[in-house]
Design an enzyme around this catalytic site. Sequence first.
Site, PDB file in Angstrom:
ATOM      1  N   THR A 124      30.979  44.579  27.916  1.00  0.00           N
ATOM      2  CA  THR A 124      31.916  44.505  29.028  1.00  0.00           C
ATOM      3  C   THR A 124      31.567  45.575  30.051  1.00  0.00           C
ATOM      4  OG1 THR A 124      34.167  44.818  29.828  1.00  0.00           O
ATOM      5  CG2 THR A 124      33.650  45.919  27.785  1.00  0.00           C
ATOM      6  N   ASP A 126      33.820  46.890  31.650  1.00  0.00           N
ATOM      7  CA  ASP A 126      35.008  47.760  31.648  1.00  0.00           C
ATOM      8  C   ASP A 126      34.877  48.978  30.713  1.00  0.00           C
ATOM      9  OD1 ASP A 126      36.047  45.738  33.231  1.00  0.00           O
ATOM     10  OD2 ASP A 126      37.139  44.797  31.587  1.00  0.00           O
ATOM     11  N   MET A 168      36.705  47.022  39.617  1.00  0.00           N
ATOM     12  CA  MET A 168      37.237  46.344  38.424  1.00  0.00           C
ATOM     13  C   MET A 168      37.490  47.349  37.293  1.00  0.00           C
ATOM     14  SD  MET A 168      35.247  42.743  38.114  1.00  0.00           S
ATOM     15  CE  MET A 168      35.887  41.278  38.912  1.00  0.00           C
ATOM     16  N   ARG A 170      39.879  46.337  34.561  1.00  0.00           N
ATOM     17  CA  ARG A 170      41.112  45.890  33.907  1.00  0.00           C
ATOM     18  C   ARG A 170      42.101  47.049  33.749  1.00  0.00           C
ATOM     19  NH1 ARG A 170      41.394  40.651  32.008  1.00  0.00           N
ATOM     20  NH2 ARG A 170      39.306  40.326  31.225  1.00  0.00           N
ATOM     21  N   ARG A 278      29.635  42.691  38.439  1.00  0.00           N
ATOM     22  CA  ARG A 278      29.294  42.048  37.167  1.00  0.00           C
ATOM     23  C   ARG A 278      28.006  41.239  37.231  1.00  0.00           C
ATOM     24  NH1 ARG A 278      34.476  39.028  34.923  1.00  0.00           N
ATOM     25  NH2 ARG A 278      33.151  37.215  34.793  1.00  0.00           N
TER      26      ARG A 278
HETATM   27  O1  F6P Z   1      36.564  42.256  31.824  1.00  0.00           O
HETATM   28  C1  F6P Z   1      35.653  42.183  32.867  1.00  0.00           C
HETATM   29  C2  F6P Z   1      36.338  41.841  34.155  1.00  0.00           C
HETATM   30  O2  F6P Z   1      35.358  41.772  35.181  1.00  0.00           O
HETATM   31  C3  F6P Z   1      37.477  42.782  34.548  1.00  0.00           C
HETATM   32  O3  F6P Z   1      37.013  43.993  35.079  1.00  0.00           O
HETATM   33  C4  F6P Z   1      38.246  41.903  35.500  1.00  0.00           C
HETATM   34  O4  F6P Z   1      39.609  42.272  35.561  1.00  0.00           O
HETATM   35  C5  F6P Z   1      38.097  40.551  34.888  1.00  0.00           C
HETATM   36  O5  F6P Z   1      36.960  40.574  34.062  1.00  0.00           O
HETATM   37  C6  F6P Z   1      37.956  39.444  35.887  1.00  0.00           C
HETATM   38  O6  F6P Z   1      37.967  38.248  35.190  1.00  0.00           O
HETATM   39  P1  F6P Z   1      37.540  36.855  35.827  1.00  0.00           P
HETATM   40  O7  F6P Z   1      36.051  36.836  35.926  1.00  0.00           O
HETATM   41  O8  F6P Z   1      38.047  35.859  34.863  1.00  0.00           O
HETATM   42  O9  F6P Z   1      38.162  36.768  37.189  1.00  0.00           O
END
Ligand code: F6P
Length: 344
Positions: A124, A126, A168, A170, A278
């Site tokens: 992750t 995060d 990001m 979370r 990401r």
């Molecule tokens: O857990 C990784 C993450 O990028 C978090 O930082 C973020 O809140 C979430 O996933 C976003 O999720 P999605 O790609 O489902 O919008």
Amino acid sequence: MRIGVLTAGGDCPGLNAVIRAVARSAIDGGDEAVGIMRGFKGLAERDYMPLDMRTVSGILPLGGTILRTSSFEPVREQAIDRLLTAIAEDELDAVVAIGGEHTMWMTGELHSEHGMPLIGVPKTIDNDVVGTDYTFGFDTAVHVVSEAIDRLHTTAQSHDRVMVVEVMGRNTGWIALHGGIAGGADGIVIPEVPTTPEEIAAAITRRHERGKDFSIIVVAEGARVKFPESEEHVIVASEERDEYGYERLGGIGPALAVELERLTGYETRTVTLGHVQRGGTPTAHDRVLATRYGAKAYEMARDGDFGRMAALKGDEIISVPLAEVEGIKTVDLALLDIARRFFS
Ligand code: F6P
């Protein structure tokens, strides 16, 4: 042995490096690796791809995952029997599940409740998975954030502006804190330390009175900020929850920027880095870490070390029981204290 590999939950840079390391270690050890498509969904549907010298060639620097990913929950989808059948009939001696804290929890349950020969690898951006010091993907995200802050510095300085950068992470502040320190941020707001716009505005004003004409404030998407006439709360991008039931965070940056401009009188702009953090190629550090995780996962499969997760402790890759991977790992506040020395 025949070792299945799957990726579940959100993607992150370094997943392909783990897949490659499991596959190449298996081939080296005289074993076979098979890719399971779209997380546990592919296991239920018996949707596979070969992981051989040809298919894992060239994937080390690729972001995302060649196996695709999904948030399929075997229990919720009543797919336990289908999973057990696939493991037995397709002769999978072990399955390596690469995922975040929710996937690690699920993997632990599937092992302890249903006896599946599973091994976890934590991923992750995060960096919030308990039981491991660092997850791969985090370093890449921090690199993206610090590079973005470098770029924002020149424009903020030219215009005497305040820039609010939403990142990001979370419900933890790992990306904000590390990215902010690396980029030389003038304020870092993280979920671990609730605050108010007044507090942040006062720090900005102090800094500007000391001779600085611009400020960069990094705010984590899950930051807990008490806005006027509301309780301290996180800001959500929508009322919808994701497939795992988590809130969809986002929006704190623009909301905070409006308040800071009102309180300080300084022109304020906002940037939300979002999924850029990401995507793309993993840093060299993440490639090495992911390769070590994949190599360890293969060794665990070979040794029948099931119900456990590969983990980084200090500079060693060890294995820890999945049962101990509970809750989320928050930042060390001593590091925030160091960051604060540079705020005003
Ligand atoms: O857990 C990784 C993450 O990028 C978090 O930082 C973020 O809140 C979430 O996933 C976003 O999720 P999605 O790609 O489902 O919008």
